[in-house]
Design a protein around this motif. Structure first.
Motif, PDB file in Angstrom:
ATOM      1  N   THR A 164      51.307   2.115  28.192  1.00 44.94           N
ATOM      2  CA  THR A 164      50.242   2.923  28.768  1.00 44.94           C
ATOM      3  C   THR A 164      49.565   3.648  27.614  1.00 44.94           C
ATOM      4  O   THR A 164      50.227   4.317  26.815  1.00 44.94           O
ATOM      5  CB  THR A 164      50.780   3.948  29.781  1.00 44.94           C
ATOM      6  OG1 THR A 164      51.527   3.270  30.792  1.00 44.94           O
ATOM      7  CG2 THR A 164      49.635   4.704  30.429  1.00 44.94           C
ATOM      8  N   TYR A 173      46.929   6.407  26.104  1.00 41.18           N
ATOM      9  CA  TYR A 173      46.294   7.679  26.419  1.00 41.18           C
ATOM     10  C   TYR A 173      45.339   8.076  25.299  1.00 41.18           C
ATOM     11  O   TYR A 173      45.646   7.894  24.118  1.00 41.18           O
ATOM     12  CB  TYR A 173      47.336   8.795  26.565  1.00 41.18           C
ATOM     13  CG  TYR A 173      48.303   8.628  27.709  1.00 41.18           C
ATOM     14  CD1 TYR A 173      48.120   9.328  28.901  1.00 41.18           C
ATOM     15  CD2 TYR A 173      49.414   7.792  27.588  1.00 41.18           C
ATOM     16  CE1 TYR A 173      49.029   9.191  29.950  1.00 41.18           C
ATOM     17  CE2 TYR A 173      50.316   7.652  28.635  1.00 41.18           C
ATOM     18  CZ  TYR A 173      50.120   8.349  29.808  1.00 41.18           C
ATOM     19  OH  TYR A 173      51.016   8.219  30.843  1.00 41.18           O
ATOM     20  N   ASP A 174      44.199   8.655  25.684  1.00 37.64           N
ATOM     21  CA  ASP A 174      43.269   9.262  24.725  1.00 37.64           C
ATOM     22  C   ASP A 174      43.422  10.779  24.777  1.00 37.64           C
ATOM     23  O   ASP A 174      43.649  11.362  25.844  1.00 37.64           O
ATOM     24  CB  ASP A 174      41.825   8.887  25.055  1.00 37.64           C
ATOM     25  CG  ASP A 174      41.470   7.490  24.604  1.00 37.64           C
ATOM     26  OD1 ASP A 174      41.978   7.057  23.552  1.00 37.64           O
ATOM     27  OD2 ASP A 174      40.689   6.820  25.307  1.00 37.64           O
ATOM     28  N   TRP A 175      43.264  11.391  23.609  1.00 39.21           N
ATOM     29  CA  TRP A 175      43.279  12.854  23.537  1.00 39.21           C
ATOM     30  C   TRP A 175      41.833  13.341  23.590  1.00 39.21           C
ATOM     31  O   TRP A 175      41.014  13.001  22.733  1.00 39.21           O
ATOM     32  CB  TRP A 175      43.946  13.304  22.243  1.00 39.21           C
ATOM     33  CG  TRP A 175      43.961  14.785  22.004  1.00 39.21           C
ATOM     34  CD1 TRP A 175      43.160  15.493  21.151  1.00 39.21           C
ATOM     35  CD2 TRP A 175      44.834  15.733  22.612  1.00 39.21           C
ATOM     36  NE1 TRP A 175      43.481  16.822  21.190  1.00 39.21           N
ATOM     37  CE2 TRP A 175      44.507  16.997  22.081  1.00 39.21           C
ATOM     38  CE3 TRP A 175      45.857  15.632  23.546  1.00 39.21           C
ATOM     39  CZ2 TRP A 175      45.171  18.157  22.454  1.00 39.21           C
ATOM     40  CZ3 TRP A 175      46.523  16.787  23.930  1.00 39.21           C
ATOM     41  CH2 TRP A 175      46.186  18.031  23.394  1.00 39.21           C
ATOM     42  N   ALA A 211      43.709  17.551  26.112  1.00 42.98           N
ATOM     43  CA  ALA A 211      44.702  16.953  27.004  1.00 42.98           C
ATOM     44  C   ALA A 211      44.737  15.446  26.795  1.00 42.98           C
ATOM     45  O   ALA A 211      43.793  14.843  26.273  1.00 42.98           O
ATOM     46  CB  ALA A 211      44.373  17.272  28.459  1.00 42.98           C
ATOM     47  N   LEU A 212      45.855  14.829  27.212  1.00 45.05           N
ATOM     48  CA  LEU A 212      45.983  13.377  27.183  1.00 45.05           C
ATOM     49  C   LEU A 212      45.574  12.811  28.533  1.00 45.05           C
ATOM     50  O   LEU A 212      46.022  13.290  29.578  1.00 45.05           O
ATOM     51  CB  LEU A 212      47.425  12.970  26.867  1.00 45.05           C
ATOM     52  CG  LEU A 212      47.871  13.103  25.406  1.00 45.05           C
ATOM     53  CD1 LEU A 212      49.379  12.879  25.294  1.00 45.05           C
ATOM     54  CD2 LEU A 212      47.126  12.112  24.511  1.00 45.05           C
ATOM     55  N   ALA A 213      44.744  11.780  28.494  1.00 42.43           N
ATOM     56  CA  ALA A 213      44.310  11.118  29.719  1.00 42.43           C
ATOM     57  C   ALA A 213      44.462   9.623  29.537  1.00 42.43           C
ATOM     58  O   ALA A 213      44.195   9.086  28.447  1.00 42.43           O
ATOM     59  CB  ALA A 213      42.855  11.472  30.031  1.00 42.43           C
ATOM     60  N   VAL A 214      44.890   8.948  30.596  1.00 44.44           N
ATOM     61  CA  VAL A 214      45.020   7.496  30.528  1.00 44.44           C
ATOM     62  C   VAL A 214      43.673   6.897  30.174  1.00 44.44           C
ATOM     63  O   VAL A 214      42.640   7.245  30.760  1.00 44.44           O
ATOM     64  CB  VAL A 214      45.527   6.925  31.865  1.00 44.44           C
ATOM     65  CG1 VAL A 214      45.566   5.395  31.816  1.00 44.44           C
ATOM     66  CG2 VAL A 214      46.904   7.470  32.185  1.00 44.44           C
ATOM     67  N   ARG A 215      43.683   6.018  29.202  1.00 44.97           N
ATOM     68  CA  ARG A 215      42.438   5.439  28.712  1.00 44.97           C
ATOM     69  C   ARG A 215      41.816   4.522  29.759  1.00 44.97           C
ATOM     70  O   ARG A 215      42.515   3.765  30.429  1.00 44.97           O
ATOM     71  CB  ARG A 215      42.701   4.648  27.429  1.00 44.97           C
ATOM     72  CG  ARG A 215      41.448   4.077  26.787  1.00 44.97           C
ATOM     73  CD  ARG A 215      41.795   3.226  25.604  1.00 44.97           C
ATOM     74  NE  ARG A 215      40.618   2.556  25.081  1.00 44.97           N
ATOM     75  CZ  ARG A 215      40.644   1.439  24.371  1.00 44.97           C
ATOM     76  NH1 ARG A 215      41.795   0.871  24.090  1.00 44.97           N
ATOM     77  NH2 ARG A 215      39.546   0.886  23.925  1.00 44.97           N
ATOM     78  N   ASP A 216      40.498   4.575  29.846  1.00 45.52           N
ATOM     79  CA  ASP A 216      39.743   3.696  30.732  1.00 45.52           C
ATOM     80  C   ASP A 216      39.709   2.303  30.127  1.00 45.52           C
ATOM     81  O   ASP A 216      39.091   2.075  29.088  1.00 45.52           O
ATOM     82  CB  ASP A 216      38.321   4.242  30.904  1.00 45.52           C
ATOM     83  CG  ASP A 216      37.492   3.390  31.855  1.00 45.52           C
ATOM     84  OD1 ASP A 216      38.020   2.378  32.360  1.00 45.52           O
ATOM     85  OD2 ASP A 216      36.316   3.737  32.066  1.00 45.52           O
ATOM     86  N   LEU A 242      55.263  13.742  27.739  1.00 45.94           N
ATOM     87  CA  LEU A 242      55.133  12.574  28.608  1.00 45.94           C
ATOM     88  C   LEU A 242      56.357  11.656  28.565  1.00 45.94           C
ATOM     89  O   LEU A 242      56.497  10.767  29.412  1.00 45.94           O
ATOM     90  CB  LEU A 242      53.897  11.754  28.220  1.00 45.94           C
ATOM     91  CG  LEU A 242      52.537  12.328  28.605  1.00 45.94           C
ATOM     92  CD1 LEU A 242      51.431  11.464  28.015  1.00 45.94           C
ATOM     93  CD2 LEU A 242      52.388  12.416  30.107  1.00 45.94           C
ATOM     94  N   ARG A 299      45.292   9.068  19.705  1.00 47.49           N
ATOM     95  CA  ARG A 299      45.717   8.245  20.827  1.00 47.49           C
ATOM     96  C   ARG A 299      47.238   8.193  20.877  1.00 47.49           C
ATOM     97  O   ARG A 299      47.907   8.314  19.861  1.00 47.49           O
ATOM     98  CB  ARG A 299      45.147   6.827  20.728  1.00 47.49           C
ATOM     99  CG  ARG A 299      43.662   6.776  21.028  1.00 47.49           C
ATOM    100  CD  ARG A 299      43.127   5.373  21.087  1.00 47.49           C
ATOM    101  NE  ARG A 299      41.750   5.401  21.550  1.00 47.49           N
ATOM    102  CZ  ARG A 299      40.916   4.387  21.468  1.00 47.49           C
ATOM    103  NH1 ARG A 299      41.320   3.249  20.940  1.00 47.49           N
ATOM    104  NH2 ARG A 299      39.682   4.489  21.919  1.00 47.49           N
TER     105      ARG A 299
END
Length: 261
Positions: A6, A8-10, A14-19, A76, A99
């Motif tokens: 999985t 993630y972008d910072w 915050a870290l969010a799952v990358r599109d 995480l 990332r």
């Protein structure tokens, strides 16, 4: 079994799952990985320090953001199972981005077959990250020759592995390639040397050609597998083996893992 990943972008603290629909060409500038098993990891502080120093050298000048990014990535990590996360600094669209890859760990091993790399393609040999793809190509070529890992030479002398650091024994003395050789400062090798210091085991540097390692016990060490015994060097020296010593040191190494939180 293939690893699941999985990404993630910072962004915005915050870290969010990358599109996955966003296709952006990136250049890997710095990376650091370590094994997490049942919520425990080894030498986490050293990995954090190495990543921070590499990122700073590559031009990332916001240490507070880097600290927050690292803490968010560690938060995480699950408390069960085995994981092999990777913290990354990349260049995308001429901007620096952080990332995080949450990856399940691949199967672990206790031994290794190596072959000598025909060349050294690294462009930034002292940093972990920028040359990963080039080193993977070398490792794939070694695999076609019946090996699992390629050994890099510096002026004909043993320097490093594509994914491991190399250490060897002569009698009761542990040896490593000279520090001035072009290679990443391995956290795992530093940890093994620390164990040696605690036990009063002498550690020396030695510049050697592959043929000069005939008969020695050779270890390949990294953050995923820990200490592995090099059993065969394809078209290289015949190696010695000390199963009892290797097993004892693998246990000492693994015992240094500490809870993430």
């Amino acid at each position: 079994m293939d690893a699941t990943v999985t990404l993630y972008d910072w962004a915005a603290g915050a870290l969010a799952v990358r599109d996955d629909c966003e296709v952006v060409e990136t250049e890997l500038l710095a990376a650091d990985s370590f094994l997490v098993a049942s919520g425990r990891a080894l030498a986490l502080g050293l990995h954090r320090q190495r990543f921070a120093e590499s990122a700073a050298e590559q031009g990332f000048d916001d240490p507070a953001a880097l600290d927050a990014f690292w803490e968010a990535g560690v938060a995480l990590l699950p408390d069960d199972g085995r994981w092999f996360p990777r913290f990354e600094l990349v260049r995308a669209r001429d901007a620096l981005r952080l990332r995080f890859r949450l990856r399940t760990a691949p199967p672990l091993g206790t031994d290794l077959v190596v072959a000598t790399a025909a060349r050294d393609p690294r462009q930034v040999p002292h940093l972990k990250g920028p040359d990963i793809d080039r080193l993977n190509v070398l490792r794939q070529r070694a695999q076609r020759d019946g090996a699992q890992e390629a050994v890099l030479l510096d002026g004909g002398r043993v320097s490093d592995g594509t994914t491991t650091a190399l250490l060897w024994w002569r009698g009761e003395t542990l040896y490593a390639p000279p520090f001035e050789f072009a290679r990443v400062d391995s956290v795992s090798a530093r940890t093994v040397r620390g164990v040696a210091a605690a036990l009063g085991v002498p550690v020396e540097e030695e510049a050697v050609r592959p043929s000069e390692l005939a008969g020695v016990t050779l270890w390949a060490v990294n953050a995923l597998h820990g200490i592995r015994d090099v059993t065969v060097w394809v078209d290289g020296p015949a190696l010695g083996h000390d199963p009892a010593r290797t097993a004892a040191w693998r246990s000492r190494f693994a015992a240094l893992a500490r809870p993430l939180r």
